[in-house]
Scaffold this active site. Structure first.
Site, PDB file in Angstrom:
ATOM      1  N   GLY A 227      15.583 -17.019  -7.895  1.00  0.00           N
ATOM      2  CA  GLY A 227      16.601 -16.072  -7.485  1.00  0.00           C
ATOM      3  C   GLY A 227      16.967 -15.159  -8.633  1.00  0.00           C
ATOM      4  N   GLU A 268      11.607 -21.997 -10.798  1.00  0.00           N
ATOM      5  CA  GLU A 268      10.357 -21.476 -10.245  1.00  0.00           C
ATOM      6  C   GLU A 268      10.466 -19.983  -9.946  1.00  0.00           C
ATOM      7  OE1 GLU A 268      10.263 -24.560  -7.293  1.00  0.00           O
ATOM      8  OE2 GLU A 268      11.414 -23.346  -5.894  1.00  0.00           O
ATOM      9  N   PRO A 269      10.515 -19.173 -10.985  1.00  0.00           N
ATOM     10  CA  PRO A 269      10.638 -17.740 -10.766  1.00  0.00           C
ATOM     11  C   PRO A 269       9.299 -17.084 -10.389  1.00  0.00           C
ATOM     12  CG  PRO A 269      10.732 -18.241 -13.122  1.00  0.00           C
ATOM     13  CD  PRO A 269      10.458 -19.523 -12.412  1.00  0.00           C
ATOM     14  N   ARG A 307       7.437  -3.366   0.976  1.00  0.00           N
ATOM     15  CA  ARG A 307       8.823  -3.739   0.660  1.00  0.00           C
ATOM     16  C   ARG A 307       9.854  -2.660   1.029  1.00  0.00           C
ATOM     17  NH1 ARG A 307      10.666  -4.855  -3.781  1.00  0.00           N
ATOM     18  NH2 ARG A 307      11.757  -6.778  -3.310  1.00  0.00           N
ATOM     19  N   TYR A 311      12.282  -4.433   3.766  1.00  0.00           N
ATOM     20  CA  TYR A 311      13.667  -4.761   3.457  1.00  0.00           C
ATOM     21  C   TYR A 311      14.363  -3.741   2.570  1.00  0.00           C
ATOM     22  CZ  TYR A 311      10.792  -8.267   0.821  1.00  0.00           C
ATOM     23  OH  TYR A 311       9.821  -8.947   0.136  1.00  0.00           O
ATOM     24  N   CYS A 337      -0.285   5.584  10.442  1.00  0.00           N
ATOM     25  CA  CYS A 337       0.272   6.187  11.647  1.00  0.00           C
ATOM     26  C   CYS A 337       1.471   5.390  12.149  1.00  0.00           C
ATOM     27  CB  CYS A 337      -0.817   6.339  12.696  1.00  0.00           C
ATOM     28  SG  CYS A 337      -1.971   7.603  12.146  1.00  0.00           S
ATOM     29  N   GLU A 338       2.487   5.393  11.353  1.00  0.00           N
ATOM     30  CA  GLU A 338       3.813   4.815  11.586  1.00  0.00           C
ATOM     31  C   GLU A 338       4.697   5.615  10.648  1.00  0.00           C
ATOM     32  OE1 GLU A 338       4.693   1.720  13.157  1.00  0.00           O
ATOM     33  OE2 GLU A 338       2.678   0.959  13.549  1.00  0.00           O
TER      34      GLU A 338
HETATM   35  C1  PLP Z   1       9.509 -17.396  -3.166  1.00  0.00           C
HETATM   36  C2  PLP Z   1       9.977 -18.605  -3.809  1.00  0.00           C
HETATM   37  C3  PLP Z   1      10.349 -18.607  -5.158  1.00  0.00           C
HETATM   38  C4  PLP Z   1      10.339 -17.362  -6.024  1.00  0.00           C
HETATM   39  O1  PLP Z   1      11.376 -16.478  -5.736  1.00  0.00           O
HETATM   40  P1  PLP Z   1      11.595 -15.162  -6.630  1.00  0.00           P
HETATM   41  O2  PLP Z   1      12.734 -14.466  -6.031  1.00  0.00           O
HETATM   42  O3  PLP Z   1      10.337 -14.373  -6.575  1.00  0.00           O
HETATM   43  O4  PLP Z   1      11.821 -15.595  -8.024  1.00  0.00           O
HETATM   44  C5  PLP Z   1      10.734 -19.805  -5.709  1.00  0.00           C
HETATM   45  N1  PLP Z   1      10.769 -20.948  -4.974  1.00  0.00           N
HETATM   46  C6  PLP Z   1      10.422 -20.979  -3.685  1.00  0.00           C
HETATM   47  C7  PLP Z   1      10.481 -22.249  -2.940  1.00  0.00           C
HETATM   48  C8  PLP Z   1      10.029 -19.818  -3.058  1.00  0.00           C
HETATM   49  O5  PLP Z   1       9.703 -19.851  -1.757  1.00  0.00           O
END
Ligand code: PLP
Length: 410
Positions: A227, A268-269, A307, A311, A337-338
């Site tokens: 996040g 986990e970035p 993207r 969103y 073609c959108e």
């Molecule tokens: C997508 C995802 C992330 C990475 O999120 P980012 O916003 O790209 O840092 C980490 N953990 C899990 C489980 C995810 O699905």
């Protein structure tokens, strides 16, 4: 990206020269930026047993995976195919975390066969898992602390209506299953979704997760997901990683003391590690003046970078063929073609037909979300490593588009 002698350069190489050499549309990534981000995170959490697992769905090229493996990173994967890619790139099974959502127990069994770490986010699936493996295969549980990270419900996955994780209100049920089936819980996890806008909201979620952690006495690690927000435009809010590191480390140290053992702290970035390392280069096919606006029509579309349309993501655009040109107002649109608008009413250095435009923040969730709509080829990918540009994904051909089609007699 730096402006040197009127040319935009990454790692000493001119982006325009790269576009000329490899053609457009083209994704270009620099390993130097990925490494800098990885080290910044390491530094922010120094003094803890930190483990960073690169969330590879952001950018899955094998060379990028290998680069992170060499930095000492683990890998976060969300499908069995990503697990297989990770193994192919040289990650050891124990360095791969498999965090799927909505998959069958059969896919989870495959992950067990491959020996990777398994993270389960559904009590019903956990029950099946426990019935099969009991305590013989450790598991991590993904909790949902129901905090709203960021303001965008499309990318937030920790809120009350989210399909992700096991609700913290279900902890009693979780404990029952773990006890009855003798499940070995080795980790607890949360991932509240992209865009932590303030550190304190994140800490609230973390504290809730730590409360859950106290229920299990054989933990090895606690995984706080990701996040981490990066800036997509000037003055954009970004996650203050240093502040987060300081406050989280203190919180975690206190937890470990209470728990009685020092555990690993994991993150986990995806976006944080690769977003700013990427540029997407395209060429302006035509300028079209209408009664309402001036369109710059480029040789790409929502098939290559979705993207903005999916969103409302903002990507900065730079006219790298004329960086010092007079600013004018454009709508930058694709060739699909959108209605595939990349940017409305954007002030850009004067555009001439044939100019090369660069989209910034194109490392994460750009190439991996590309597709062949309108039967267009996906872009090629180039990796700039130690001052040299390498082609890492070649351009597609018609054969790639028809590869799996079988012609029948009609
Ligand atoms: C997508 C995802 C992330 C990475 O999120 P980012 O916003 O790209 O840092 C980490 N953990 C899990 C489980 C995810 O699905």
């Amino acid at each position: 990206m730096q402006l040197t002698e009127n040319a935009l350069k990454i790692d000493g190489l001119s982006l325009e020269a790269i576009a000329n050499e490899f053609g457009t549309p083209l994704y270009v990534y620099e390993t130097a930026k990925m490494e800098a981000q990885y080290k910044r995170l390491q530094k922010a959490f120094k003094g803890t047993k930190l483990k960073i697992n690169y969330a590879c769905k952001a950018l899955t090229n094998l060379n990028v995976l290998r680069f992170f493996q060499q930095l000492g990173s683990g890998l976060d994967t969300v499908s069995i195919q990503e697990v297989q890619l990770g193994l192919k790139a040289g990650f050891k099974p124990e360095d791969i975390m498999y965090t799927p959502n909505g998959v069958s127990i059969d896919e989870i069994k495959k992950a067990v066969e491959l020996g990777v770490r398994v993270n389960i986010d559904n009590l019903s699936i956990l029950e099946q898992f426990g019935s099969i493996y009991g305590g013989s295969y450790p598991v991590c549980v993904r909790m949902n602390p129901h905090i709203m990270a960021g303001g965008n419900a499309k990318i937030s996955v920790g809120h009350i209506d989210s399909k992700f994780g096991i609700s913290i209100h279900q902890v009693r049920h979780l404990e029952r299953l773990v006890k009855s089936l003798n499940i070995h819980v080795e980790g607890v996890h949360m991932h509240t979704g992209s865009d932590i806008l303030d550190v304190d909201t994140f800490l609230t979620g973390a504290e809730l997760l730590l409360e859950v952690a106290h229920k299990f006495d054989a933990l090895q690690y606690i995984d706080f997901g990701s996040g981490f927000k990066v800036a997509y435009q000037p003055n954009d809010i970004e996650t203050n990683v240093e502040e987060l590191g300081e406050k989280m480390s203190a919180l975690f140290k206190q937890f470990c003391q209470d728990y009685g053992r020092e555990l690993k702290i994991e993150f986990e970035p995806g976006k944080f590690l690769v977003s700013e390392a990427g540029y997407f280069l395209c060429k302006v096919n035509g300028l079209k003046q209408t009664t309402a606006t001036v369109f710059a029509q480029v040789d790409t579309g929502m098939n290559h970078l979705i993207r903005p349309m999916l969103y409302d993501a903002h990507h900065e655009i730079v006219n790298i063929s004329n960086p010092a040109g007079r600013k004018r107002v454009y709508s930058v649109v694709g060739y699909i073609c959108e209605t595939d608008t990349f940017a409305n009413d954007r002030q850009l250095s004067e555009i001439r037909e044939g100019d090369i435009l660069a989209f910034k923040n194109a490392g994460a969730y750009c190439y991996t979300m590309s597709n062949n709509y309108n039967s267009r080829y996906r872009p090629a990918e180039v990796l700039v490593h130690k001052g040299k540009a390498h082609l890492i994904t070649k351009r597609e051909t018609l054969e790639d588009i028809t590869r799996n089609q079988l012609e029948i007699k009609l």
